[in-house]
Scaffold this motif. Structure first.
Motif, PDB file in Angstrom:
ATOM      1  N   LEU A 117     -46.503 -27.357  97.488  1.00  0.00           N
ATOM      2  CA  LEU A 117     -46.030 -28.723  97.647  1.00  0.00           C
ATOM      3  C   LEU A 117     -44.560 -28.724  98.060  1.00  0.00           C
ATOM      4  O   LEU A 117     -43.765 -27.909  97.598  1.00  0.00           O
ATOM      5  N   ALA A 118     -44.220 -29.654  98.939  1.00  0.00           N
ATOM      6  CA  ALA A 118     -42.820 -29.853  99.297  1.00  0.00           C
ATOM      7  C   ALA A 118     -42.127 -30.595  98.154  1.00  0.00           C
ATOM      8  O   ALA A 118     -42.786 -31.165  97.277  1.00  0.00           O
ATOM      9  N   GLU A 119     -40.808 -30.614  98.171  1.00  0.00           N
ATOM     10  CA  GLU A 119     -40.083 -31.242  97.078  1.00  0.00           C
ATOM     11  C   GLU A 119     -39.217 -32.427  97.509  1.00  0.00           C
ATOM     12  O   GLU A 119     -38.523 -33.015  96.702  1.00  0.00           O
ATOM     13  N   GLU A 120     -39.243 -32.779  98.798  1.00  0.00           N
ATOM     14  CA  GLU A 120     -38.423 -33.898  99.265  1.00  0.00           C
ATOM     15  C   GLU A 120     -38.869 -35.210  98.624  1.00  0.00           C
ATOM     16  O   GLU A 120     -40.042 -35.583  98.703  1.00  0.00           O
ATOM     17  N   ASP A 121     -37.943 -35.932  98.022  1.00  0.00           N
ATOM     18  CA  ASP A 121     -38.270 -37.155  97.302  1.00  0.00           C
ATOM     19  C   ASP A 121     -38.992 -38.175  98.173  1.00  0.00           C
ATOM     20  O   ASP A 121     -39.908 -38.859  97.722  1.00  0.00           O
ATOM     21  N   GLY A 122     -38.585 -38.294  99.419  1.00  0.00           N
ATOM     22  CA  GLY A 122     -39.145 -39.321 100.277  1.00  0.00           C
ATOM     23  C   GLY A 122     -40.622 -39.158 100.579  1.00  0.00           C
ATOM     24  O   GLY A 122     -41.263 -40.090 101.080  1.00  0.00           O
ATOM     25  N   LEU A 123     -41.173 -38.000 100.277  1.00  0.00           N
ATOM     26  CA  LEU A 123     -42.572 -37.733 100.577  1.00  0.00           C
ATOM     27  C   LEU A 123     -43.510 -38.077  99.412  1.00  0.00           C
ATOM     28  O   LEU A 123     -44.716 -37.893  99.513  1.00  0.00           O
ATOM     29  N   TYR A 124     -42.957 -38.583  98.331  1.00  0.00           N
ATOM     30  CA  TYR A 124     -43.752 -38.841  97.126  1.00  0.00           C
ATOM     31  C   TYR A 124     -43.892 -40.339  96.824  1.00  0.00           C
ATOM     32  O   TYR A 124     -44.040 -40.732  95.677  1.00  0.00           O
ATOM     33  N   LYS A 125     -43.863 -41.161  97.850  1.00  0.00           N
ATOM     34  CA  LYS A 125     -43.856 -42.608  97.647  1.00  0.00           C
ATOM     35  C   LYS A 125     -45.050 -43.096  96.830  1.00  0.00           C
ATOM     36  O   LYS A 125     -44.897 -43.881  95.895  1.00  0.00           O
ATOM     37  N   ARG A 126     -46.243 -42.652  97.168  1.00  0.00           N
ATOM     38  CA  ARG A 126     -47.447 -43.134  96.471  1.00  0.00           C
ATOM     39  C   ARG A 126     -47.509 -42.616  95.037  1.00  0.00           C
ATOM     40  O   ARG A 126     -47.910 -43.338  94.126  1.00  0.00           O
ATOM     41  N   LEU A 127     -47.115 -41.368  94.852  1.00  0.00           N
ATOM     42  CA  LEU A 127     -47.147 -40.795  93.511  1.00  0.00           C
ATOM     43  C   LEU A 127     -46.107 -41.463  92.621  1.00  0.00           C
ATOM     44  O   LEU A 127     -46.370 -41.770  91.454  1.00  0.00           O
ATOM     45  N   ASP A 128     -44.922 -41.707  93.171  1.00  0.00           N
ATOM     46  CA  ASP A 128     -43.882 -42.393  92.410  1.00  0.00           C
ATOM     47  C   ASP A 128     -44.321 -43.804  92.039  1.00  0.00           C
ATOM     48  O   ASP A 128     -44.019 -44.302  90.943  1.00  0.00           O
ATOM     49  N   ALA A 129     -45.034 -44.455  92.956  1.00  0.00           N
ATOM     50  CA  ALA A 129     -45.534 -45.800  92.671  1.00  0.00           C
ATOM     51  C   ALA A 129     -46.559 -45.777  91.548  1.00  0.00           C
ATOM     52  O   ALA A 129     -46.582 -46.658  90.684  1.00  0.00           O
ATOM     53  N   ALA A 130     -47.425 -44.762  91.547  1.00  0.00           N
ATOM     54  CA  ALA A 130     -48.426 -44.626  90.478  1.00  0.00           C
ATOM     55  C   ALA A 130     -47.746 -44.412  89.137  1.00  0.00           C
ATOM     56  O   ALA A 130     -48.152 -44.982  88.116  1.00  0.00           O
ATOM     57  N   TRP A 131     -46.690 -43.595  89.118  1.00  0.00           N
ATOM     58  CA  TRP A 131     -45.990 -43.356  87.861  1.00  0.00           C
ATOM     59  C   TRP A 131     -45.236 -44.607  87.403  1.00  0.00           C
ATOM     60  O   TRP A 131     -45.173 -44.895  86.208  1.00  0.00           O
ATOM     61  N   ALA A 132     -44.687 -45.359  88.336  1.00  0.00           N
ATOM     62  CA  ALA A 132     -44.021 -46.617  87.983  1.00  0.00           C
ATOM     63  C   ALA A 132     -45.018 -47.581  87.343  1.00  0.00           C
ATOM     64  O   ALA A 132     -44.657 -48.372  86.461  1.00  0.00           O
ATOM     65  N   LEU A 133     -46.278 -47.492  87.761  1.00  0.00           N
ATOM     66  CA  LEU A 133     -47.318 -48.323  87.151  1.00  0.00           C
ATOM     67  C   LEU A 133     -47.552 -47.902  85.703  1.00  0.00           C
ATOM     68  O   LEU A 133     -47.743 -48.749  84.817  1.00  0.00           O
ATOM     69  N   VAL A 134     -47.532 -46.597  85.454  1.00  0.00           N
ATOM     70  CA  VAL A 134     -47.639 -46.106  84.072  1.00  0.00           C
ATOM     71  C   VAL A 134     -46.490 -46.660  83.233  1.00  0.00           C
ATOM     72  O   VAL A 134     -46.694 -47.126  82.101  1.00  0.00           O
ATOM     73  N   GLU A 135     -45.287 -46.636  83.767  1.00  0.00           N
ATOM     74  CA  GLU A 135     -44.120 -47.151  83.036  1.00  0.00           C
ATOM     75  C   GLU A 135     -44.243 -48.648  82.781  1.00  0.00           C
ATOM     76  O   GLU A 135     -43.831 -49.142  81.725  1.00  0.00           O
ATOM     77  N   LYS A 136     -44.834 -49.373  83.718  1.00  0.00           N
ATOM     78  CA  LYS A 136     -45.082 -50.799  83.537  1.00  0.00           C
ATOM     79  C   LYS A 136     -46.033 -51.021  82.357  1.00  0.00           C
ATOM     80  O   LYS A 136     -45.812 -51.913  81.519  1.00  0.00           O
ATOM     81  N   PHE A 137     -47.088 -50.222  82.297  1.00  0.00           N
ATOM     82  CA  PHE A 137     -48.050 -50.351  81.203  1.00  0.00           C
ATOM     83  C   PHE A 137     -47.396 -50.026  79.862  1.00  0.00           C
ATOM     84  O   PHE A 137     -47.707 -50.655  78.847  1.00  0.00           O
ATOM     85  N   GLU A 138     -46.511 -49.040  79.845  1.00  0.00           N
ATOM     86  CA  GLU A 138     -45.801 -48.691  78.609  1.00  0.00           C
ATOM     87  C   GLU A 138     -45.044 -49.877  78.048  1.00  0.00           C
ATOM     88  O   GLU A 138     -44.968 -50.076  76.834  1.00  0.00           O
ATOM     89  N   LYS A 139     -44.452 -50.673  78.935  1.00  0.00           N
ATOM     90  CA  LYS A 139     -43.653 -51.822  78.506  1.00  0.00           C
ATOM     91  C   LYS A 139     -44.520 -53.018  78.140  1.00  0.00           C
ATOM     92  O   LYS A 139     -44.169 -53.807  77.267  1.00  0.00           O
ATOM     93  N   GLN A 140     -45.655 -53.137  78.804  1.00  0.00           N
ATOM     94  CA  GLN A 140     -46.471 -54.343  78.672  1.00  0.00           C
ATOM     95  C   GLN A 140     -47.563 -54.242  77.608  1.00  0.00           C
ATOM     96  O   GLN A 140     -47.976 -55.251  77.039  1.00  0.00           O
ATOM     97  N   TYR A 141     -48.013 -53.012  77.321  1.00  0.00           N
ATOM     98  CA  TYR A 141     -49.137 -52.818  76.409  1.00  0.00           C
ATOM     99  C   TYR A 141     -48.772 -51.802  75.317  1.00  0.00           C
ATOM    100  O   TYR A 141     -47.795 -51.053  75.472  1.00  0.00           O
ATOM    101  N   PRO A 142     -49.554 -51.745  74.226  1.00  0.00           N
ATOM    102  CA  PRO A 142     -49.260 -50.803  73.141  1.00  0.00           C
ATOM    103  C   PRO A 142     -49.669 -49.372  73.488  1.00  0.00           C
ATOM    104  O   PRO A 142     -50.624 -48.817  72.929  1.00  0.00           O
TER     105      PRO A 142
END
Length: 255
Positions: A117-142
Motif C-alpha cells: 500500500l502507498a502511504e500518501e494521505d491524499g489517496l485514502y479519501k474513502r477510507l478516511d471518510a469511513a473512519w470519520a463515520l465511525v467517529e460520528k457514531f462514537e459521538k452519537q451512540y453508546p
C-alpha cells in the motif's frame, strides 16, 4: 421472584433467534457526507435494545471490489449478515457499519509494482471518510471506544490493513481477509490483536501479501494470528465469517 434457569435459557434463545433473523434489507440505509467531502452510502445495524449506561462494540465492515457502486445494497452481499448472526449466537449486541465504495474508488491504494500500500494521505479519501463515520457514531451512540473492530474482504482486506496503519491506536482488533498492506509500517500497529486469513490458492490476491504482513508484524514484535486455507481460492471469507471461533475471538478483544 427469580426466574427459573430454564426460563432464562429459553428467553435468551428467543432473543438470539430474533436477532439472528435480521434481514439485510432491514439494516438502516443512510448517506454520509464526510468532512473531506466524500459522499458515502452506508448501511448500519444497532442493538435491538439499549441498556441504560451500557456501551456496545462497533464493527466496521469493508467490502470487496465486486460490491462497489452506489446502490447502498451490494456491500451486504458477503460477510455482514454472517457477522451479525454469529454475534447474536454469543449474545454480543453490537453496532455494525457497512459503507459502500463508489465504482471508481477504492479503500486503500495498492501499488502493483512495489506490492504494498502507498502511504500518501491524499489517496485514502474513502477510507478516511469511513473512519470519520465511525467517529460520528462514537459521538452519537453508546459505542464502546475500547471495542471498535475492523474487518474486510479482498479490497476491504487491503482497506483493513490500511486503516490499521492510519488509526491503529483506536482499533481494538482487526480481521483482514485476503488483502495486503505495507509491511514497512507494521511496527505502527504491532500491538493490535490481528487475525488474518487467506486462501493459499488465491488467484486474485496472492497469499504472499498476507505472509509479508505477518512476517513484518512478527519481526516488529507483534503476535498476529493467521489462518491459511490449503487449496482455497479467492473466497476465503465465507468459511471465516461462518466460523464461530472468529467472532468469539473478535468480541473478546479490548483495548
Amino acid at each position: 421472584m427469580a426466574q427459573p434457569h430454564g426460563m432464562r435459557t429459553i428467553g435468551l434463545l428467543l432473543i438470539t433467534t430474533m436477532i439472528s433473523q435480521v434481514k439485510a434489507e432491514e439494516l438502516k440505509a443512510e448517506v454520509w457526507k464526510a468532512p473531506n467531502d466524500a459522499t458515502v452510502p452506508y448501511r448500519w445495524h444497532e442493538p435491538e435494545s439499549l441498556a441504560p449506561g451500557k456501551l456496545y462494540p462497533l464493527v466496521l465492515f469493508l467490502h470487496g471490489a465486486g460490491e462497489k457502486g452506489d446502490d447502498n445494497q451490494a456491500q451486504l452481499k458477503h460477510g455482514v449478515m454472517a457477522i451479525l448472526r454469529e454475534a447474536a449466537k454469543i449474545n454480543e449486541p453490537c453496532y455494525l457499519i457497512a459503507p459502500q465504495c463508489p465504482k471508481q474508488g477504492y479503500w486503500a491504494p495498492y501499488n502493483s509494482e512495489t506490492k504494498k500500500l502507498a502511504e500518501e494521505d491524499g489517496l485514502y479519501k474513502r477510507l478516511d471518510a469511513a473512519w470519520a463515520l465511525v467517529e460520528k457514531f462514537e459521538k452519537q451512540y453508546p459505542v464502546d471506544p475500547d471495542r471498535i473492530y475492523v474487518t474486510g474482504i479482498s479490497m476491504g482486506g487491503f482497506g483493513t490493513w490500511g486503516l490499521l496503519g492510519r488509526e491503529g491506536k483506536h482499533i481494538a482488533a482487526a480481521v483482514p481477509i485476503c488483502g495486503g498492506g505495507n509491511p514497512d509500517i507494521a511496527k505502527k500497529f504491532k500491538n493490535v490483536p490481528i487475525w488474518t486469513f487467506h486462501g493459499e490458492a488465491d488467484p486474485t490476491v496472492s497469499v504472499d501479501l498476507t505472509r509479508q504482513m505477518v512476517a513484518a508484524l512478527e519481526k516488529a514484535g507483534g503476535k498476529p494470528k493467521v489462518t491459511y486455507y490449503p487449496g482455497v481460492g479467492h473466497d476465503s471469507w465465507t468459511q471465516t465469517y461462518d466460523n464461530p471461533e472468529v467472532t468469539k475471538w473478535l468480541f473478546e478483544q479490548k483495548k
